[in-house]
Design an enzyme around this catalytic site. Structure first.
Site, PDB file in Angstrom:
ATOM      1  N   LYS A  85       0.891  -1.120  -0.087  1.00 18.41           N
ATOM      2  CA  LYS A  85      -0.139  -0.124  -0.029  1.00 18.41           C
ATOM      3  C   LYS A  85       0.861   1.372  -0.009  1.00 18.41           C
ATOM      4  CE  LYS A  85      -3.787   2.053   2.743  1.00 18.41           C
ATOM      5  NZ  LYS A  85      -4.737   1.865   3.918  1.00 18.41           N
TER       6      LYS A  85
ATOM      7  N   SER B 225      -9.673   1.791   2.845  1.00 23.10           N
ATOM      8  CA  SER B 225      -8.757   2.666   1.970  1.00 23.10           C
ATOM      9  C   SER B 225      -7.697   1.856   1.365  1.00 23.10           C
ATOM     10  CB  SER B 225      -7.967   3.824   2.838  1.00 23.10           C
ATOM     11  OG  SER B 225      -7.202   3.206   3.917  1.00 23.10           O
TER      12      SER B 225
ATOM     13  N   SER C  29      -9.858  -0.773   7.103  1.00 22.79           N
ATOM     14  CA  SER C  29      -9.177  -0.505   5.637  1.00 22.79           C
ATOM     15  C   SER C  29      -8.461  -1.645   5.097  1.00 22.79           C
ATOM     16  CB  SER C  29      -8.240   0.492   5.595  1.00 22.79           C
ATOM     17  OG  SER C  29      -9.098   1.779   5.425  1.00 22.79           O
TER      18      SER C  29
HETATM   19  N1  GLN Z   1     -13.369   4.069   6.475  1.00 27.19           N
HETATM   20  C1  GLN Z   1     -12.557   4.393   7.716  1.00 27.19           C
HETATM   21  C2  GLN Z   1     -11.993   6.084   7.507  1.00 27.19           C
HETATM   22  O1  GLN Z   1     -12.368   6.543   6.662  1.00 27.19           O
HETATM   23  C3  GLN Z   1     -11.461   3.674   7.868  1.00 27.19           C
HETATM   24  C4  GLN Z   1     -10.246   3.987   7.079  1.00 27.19           C
HETATM   25  C5  GLN Z   1      -8.988   3.248   7.590  1.00 27.19           C
HETATM   26  O2  GLN Z   1      -9.185   2.010   8.137  1.00 27.19           O
HETATM   27  N2  GLN Z   1      -7.992   3.494   7.076  1.00 27.19           N
HETATM   28  O3  GLN Z   1     -11.543   6.431   8.513  1.00 27.19           O
END
Ligand code: GLN
Length: 483
Positions: A76, A151, A175
């Site tokens: 990532k 994400s 994410s």
């Molecule tokens: N959807 C969550 C957020 O927007 C989780 C994102 C994540 O785990 N990086 O914060």
């Protein structure tokens, strides 16, 4: 070759059926050919990959035989990679080449893994759909009109489309697990402190945790083995021995106590996902598990608490991107204030700006007690709920997401609708617990995931349950048409 799992690749390399270089070349060609449809990569690192593949082949020729030696992966794009762009999905870091490797990157490289590239992601890991990336949205290989989740959506889409067998991700509120669920993968968020955060660009430091996305639990065990462990450079890293995750995959599930939280099955959950979740439970019962209803009474407060704490930490973490110390710098600033203002306004996208504002507000004098402190109290209540639940059961099971993958653009103008998709995943981050998502069926051709949570440091138990389930189910073996 692209259908091989990490475990099969390890066997093929050991038996000299193919070399890491051959495998790497064939996957790089596949990425070139198919990724334009998905946009799952921000950078390809072909030169590095071939260099690492040749080195791995040489190590194997010299008698070495590690499970990850010569295995192709991707990171990532928020794991720092020395000399390689590390963008975090943001214009702010579009030209940032990290001066060092993240611990996870260094550990996997030392184990002989081959880095094919850096995967697309929501900007600064903020999002659940991968649409907030400066590099454009990622498409779901199961239906190109739908989001892959976020994400870590680039990692998920690439692995689901068989562009490579596994990739790293990070999970602050879901994410890893949510994109795994939406693309038919297995993904595990380890216990907070299990995997080093050093060199992982911070979103919300008390919630962030790195982990693997792969097709099977067996492969997640292999990749997690390479990522986990104490790191003196991360002050929140926990000095606990890392068990052999592969060794416990086949443990019996006889007598395993599974808790089903009654709050999970209320309104808001797509009934077809509820049905698939319960079908999964039935299979686990056949393997010897016993099921018990439990309660997590504070779950309803999780989303508001998370969306105060995460932006609060983000507003602080992202203050370093000011055009001076790090990040994009605007043209011809008239003075220092203008430099800060325009650099940040130009460098950050809309969702990141929204979170910085919410976070700064929640931390400001006069509001700190009402929002931030209150959210921290809820966090403790949520942790306490889990602690009492784990007095009665060994794992907690439920859906990973309330809905299957939505259409690109569908929730763009309604951030709260998107935040609600995190309902089942964020509690594990607030409590620091490990969680896994595994494939459990399809709704209208779109994948559905089931999530399992366990007490601290019981990643091995989660991988064990998922692996046993994958021996009696074949959801995880389905691949998207066209890939
Ligand atoms: N959807 C969550 C957020 O927007 C989780 C994102 C994540 O785990 N990086 O914060």
């Amino acid at each position: 070759m692209h259908q091989l799992t990490l475990a099969e690749i390890a066997r093929g390399l050991a038996d000299k059926q193919f070399s890491s270089e051959e495998l790497t070349r064939s996957l790089l060609a596949r990425i070139q050919q198919l990724d334009p449809q998905l946009n799952s990569f921000i950078s390809l690192t072909e030169e590095l990959a071939l260099q690492q593949a040749k080195a791995a082949d040489a190590r194997r020729a010299g008698g070495e035989n590690g499970a990850l030696l010569g295995a192709p992966i991707a990171h990532k794009d928020l794991f720092c990679t020395q000399g390689i762009r590390t963008s975090c999905g943001s214009k702010m870091l579009d030209n940032f080449k990290a001066p060092y490797d993240a611990t996870v990157v260094a550990k996997l490289a030392a184990a002989g893994a081959v880095t094919l590239g850096k995967t697309n992601m929501d900007e600064f890991a903020m999002g659940s759909s991968n649409e907030s990336s400066y590099y454009g949205a990622v498409k779901n290989p199961w239906n190109l009109a739908h989001v892959p989740g976020g994400s870590s959506g680039g990692s998920a889409a690439a692995v689901a489309a068989r562009l490579l067998p596994a990739a790293t991700g990070t999970d602050t509120g879901g994410s890893i697990r949510q994109p795994a669920a939406l693309t038919n993968l297995t993904g595990i968020k380890p216990t907070y402190g299990r995997v080093s955060r050093w060199g992982m660009i911070a979103y919300a430091s008390s919630l962030d945790q790195g982990g693997p996305l792969a097709r099977t639990a067996e492969d997640c065990a292999l990749l997690l083995q390479g990522m986990a462990g104490f790191d003196a450079k991360d002050s929140t890293s926990v000095d606990e021995p890392v068990p052999d995750y592969s060794a416990s995959l086949n443990n019996s599930l006889e007598g395993l106590r599974i808790g089903l939280p009654k709050e999970y099955f209320g309104p808001g959950l797509d009934p077809r996902i509820a049905e698939l979740t319960l079908a999964c439970v039935k299979e686990l019962e056949k393997l010897g598990a016993v099921v018990k209803e439990i309660s997590l009474p504070n779950m309803q407060h999780a989303i508001p608490a998370y969306y105060v704490i995460a932006p609060a930490e983000a507003s602080s973490n992202l203050s370093r991107f000011d055009g001076v110390r790090f990040g994009h710098r605007c043209e011809n600033p008239v003075d220092l204030t203008d430099l800060y203002k325009r650099s940040r306004a130009e460098g950050f996208g809309i969702e990141v700006q929204r979170r910085i504002m919410v976070g700064a507000y929640a931390l400001s004098a006069g509001y700190y007690d009402a929002y931030y402190l209150q959210a921290q109290k809820i966090r403790r209540l949520i942790k306490n709920d889990f602690m009492s639940a784990f007095n009665e059961v060994d794992v907690i099971l439920g859906p990973t997401t309330p809905n299957p993958a939505w259409k690109l653009g569908e929730k763009n103008n309604d951030p709260v609708a998107q935040y609600l998709e995190d309902i089942y995943t964020i509690t594990a981050n607030l409590a620091g617990l490990p969680g896994i998502s595994m494939p459990a069926g399809f709704v209208e051709g779109l994948p559905v995931g089931v999530q399992l949570l366990a007490p601290y440091f019981q990643e091995g138990r989660l991988l064990n349950v998922a692996h046993r389930y994958q021996q009696v189910s074949d959801w995880h073996q389905q691949s998207p048409a066209g890939f």
